[in-house]
Write a protein that holds these residues in place. Structure first.
Motif, PDB file in Angstrom:
ATOM      1  N   VAL A 168       0.839  -1.197   0.000  1.00  0.00           N
ATOM      2  CA  VAL A 168       0.000   0.000   0.000  1.00  0.00           C
ATOM      3  C   VAL A 168       0.874   1.247   0.000  1.00  0.00           C
ATOM      4  CG1 VAL A 168      -1.701   1.317   1.310  1.00  0.00           C
ATOM      5  CG2 VAL A 168      -1.882  -1.174   1.178  1.00  0.00           C
ATOM      6  N   GLN A 174      -4.861   0.175  -1.514  1.00  0.00           N
ATOM      7  CA  GLN A 174      -5.327  -0.617  -0.365  1.00  0.00           C
ATOM      8  C   GLN A 174      -4.937  -2.075  -0.559  1.00  0.00           C
ATOM      9  OE1 GLN A 174      -9.602  -1.310  -0.066  1.00  0.00           O
ATOM     10  NE2 GLN A 174      -9.901  -0.398  -2.117  1.00  0.00           N
ATOM     11  N   GLU A 175      -4.964  -2.796   0.542  1.00  0.00           N
ATOM     12  CA  GLU A 175      -4.566  -4.198   0.507  1.00  0.00           C
ATOM     13  C   GLU A 175      -5.599  -5.036  -0.241  1.00  0.00           C
ATOM     14  OE1 GLU A 175      -3.306  -5.955   4.192  1.00  0.00           O
ATOM     15  OE2 GLU A 175      -2.952  -3.987   5.072  1.00  0.00           O
ATOM     16  N   PRO A 188       0.094   4.005   4.038  1.00  0.00           N
ATOM     17  CA  PRO A 188      -0.968   4.761   3.370  1.00  0.00           C
ATOM     18  C   PRO A 188      -0.667   6.235   3.236  1.00  0.00           C
ATOM     19  CG  PRO A 188      -1.873   3.294   5.046  1.00  0.00           C
ATOM     20  CD  PRO A 188      -0.393   3.307   5.236  1.00  0.00           C
ATOM     21  N   ILE A 237      -1.489  -6.785  -3.463  1.00  0.00           N
ATOM     22  CA  ILE A 237      -1.092  -5.616  -2.661  1.00  0.00           C
ATOM     23  C   ILE A 237      -1.070  -6.028  -1.192  1.00  0.00           C
ATOM     24  CG2 ILE A 237      -1.619  -3.226  -2.072  1.00  0.00           C
ATOM     25  CD1 ILE A 237      -3.199  -3.066  -4.680  1.00  0.00           C
TER      26      ILE A 237
END
Length: 488
Positions: free
Chosen positions: A41, A107-108, A144, A139
């Motif tokens: 991320v 995002q994951e 972030p 991911i």
């Protein structure tokens, strides 16, 4: 010798056919291969797209789609776009090419970058048979804080609008591949700024590309210039050149009472719809058609087909009467649905009645002419006949009145009371004072023959005549007796 030649020629032909059969006819082909990267991320990463062909390629176009919630497009070779769609356009001369695209992970999770459309031409001008591929991106956890928000491609400051109490940003720079069929990419002025929109080719309807401020996928929203509002839209292709776009702000249609309002959900979007309790598989929805007209459509959930409802109005007034029931309501509905047939039928009936009236008039005219010919043939004069009838009627009336007066006079004579003769005589001649009772032609000379007149005079002068009786009666009334009284 000739026989040997024939054998050799035949063998040569067979060999030629065999060689032709084993040589395959093929078109130029190309294969697209993607990398499958792993990242974290906030990190930026590259994806390589390798295209390999069996002959030289002159041009190549590819449309890619990705989930904007997982990835942000940064840059790429020969590419344009963003917000979930990318277009790659290349031209040159090569049979082996590699393109690099840069993304940022948001995002994951696991997501894909897929090919939605691709085409190309070989150096000989023929089309390519392309085997498309895709890339799967994994991911993992990261930082972030490294994520950079993609700025909307607008001129000047960002434009924010509200749709169903949710804030969106007017976004430009979208790929041509995202423009729906029947729409074209153009620019317009919105709140003093020039923005890119998708405009319908058959009308002035426009769709704006809006991106949610709090995150999510951008999408097209239909703009209503009448009230300045936006509404969600869902593109539905009916055929190659016909489509409808489902809309939300259509008002309430005029439908029978058994229809109730509900919600139809398509691709995560909710649209108001109306359904009948008797036919729950049919929905009524509001849409923009390919001709640029907004109308209501009946949606068959079983066959997944749409049919336009031509007699549905956009709003319902509470004061309007409901549809008539029974056979009269069915007749009204039939006339509304088949108005053209009803008008033609009315005209046919009118023409038939008009022709009947003409035929009757012609027949009456011919009959009158035949009667005129018949009267002329037998010498019949209708005016003389009518005058004769009037005279006969007057004579008959005079006779009846004379008979009544004679009867009354005779009754007076027989009663013998004083004054009766005078009253009878007066009564007998009262009605002859008015000159217009009898005309002179009512008593023509041929009415009383001469002999009858002589007899009448004799009767009147005789002793038993009415005149004699009147004189005797008068004399008797004047005579009186004298009685003497003895005074002694």
């Amino acid at each position: 010798m000739k026989r040997i030649r024939k054998i050799l020629v035949t063998a040569l032909l067979i060999a030629t056919l065999c060689i032709s059969a084993v040589i395959p006819a093929f078109a130029a082909s190309a294969t697209v291969i993607f990398d499958d990267p792993s990242t974290t991320v906030g990190a930026e990463f590259d994806i390589s797209i390798h295209i390999s062909a069996d002959s030289s390629i002159d041009s190549y176009t590819m449309n890619l789609a990705y989930d904007a919630g997982f990835l942000r497009f940064v840059s790429g070779d020969y590419t344009t776009g963003g917000d979930g769609a990318i277009t790659l356009n290349w031209s040159g001369s090569s049979a082996d090419m590699t393109f690099n695209l840069k993304f940022q992970a948001l995002q994951e999770g696991t997501t894909r970058i897929e090919t939605t459309q691709s085409n190309g031409n070989a150096s000989d001008g023929s089309g390519l048979a392309i085997t498309d591929g895709w890339s799967e991106v994994t991911i993992g956890p990261g930082d972030p804080s490294l994520i950079q928000q993609e700025a909307p491609a607008t001129t000047g400051g960002s434009l924010n609008v509200a749709v169903d109490e949710k804030q969106y940003t007017v976004t430009g720079g979208f790929s041509d591949a995202l423009v729906p069929i029947g729409f074209v990419k153009t620019t317009t002025t919105f709140e003093g700024q020039e923005v890119e929109v998708a405009k319908q080719e058959t009308s002035d309807e426009m769709a704006y590309y809006l991106t949610p401020i709090d995150g999510g996928d951008a999408d097209f929203f239909m703009y209503n210039s009448a009230d300045g509002t936006f509404s969600a839209m869902e593109y539905v292709e009916l055929s190659n050149d016909r489509y409808i776009v489902l809309l939300k702000n259509g008002g309430a249609p005029k439908l029978p009472e058994d229809y109730g309002e509900t919600v139809l959900e398509m691709n995560g979007k909710q649209f108001p719809t109306w359904v009948s309790a008797d036919n729950p598989e049919f929905y009524v929805v509001y849409a923009l058609n390919s001709a640029g007209q907004r109308a209501f459509y009946r949606y068959d959930t079983t066959d997944e087909t749409y049919q336009r409802l031509g007699q549905v109005s956009a709003t319902v007034s509470e004061d309007e009467d409901s549809t008539p029931e029974g056979w009269f309501g069915k007749l009204v509905n039939f006339l509304e649905d088949h108005m053209a047939i009803a008008i033609i039928g009315a005209w046919v009936i009118f023409l038939i009645l008009f022709i009947i009236l003409i035929v009757i008039g012609v027949k009456l005219r011919h009959r009158n002419l035949e009667l005129d010919d018949l009267y002329d043939e037998y010498g019949i004069d209708l005016e003389d006949e009518e005058e004769s009838n009037k005279k006969e009627k007057r004579k008959k009336t005079a006779r009846n009145r004379q008979d009544e007066e004679d009867d009354l006079f005779q009754e007076s004579l027989l009663s013998g009371e004083d004054g009766d003769f005078e009253d009878a005589a007066d009564f007998a001649f009262d009605d002859f004072d008015e000159e217009d009772e009898f005309e002179e032609d009512d008593f023509e000379e041929d009415e009383f023959p001469e002999d009858d007149l002589e007899d009448l005079r004799a009767d009147m002068n005789g002793e038993d005549s009415l005149t004699s009786q009147l004189k005797k009666k008068e004399k008797a009334s004047r005579s009186f007796d004298t009685d003497f009284i003895d005074l002694d």
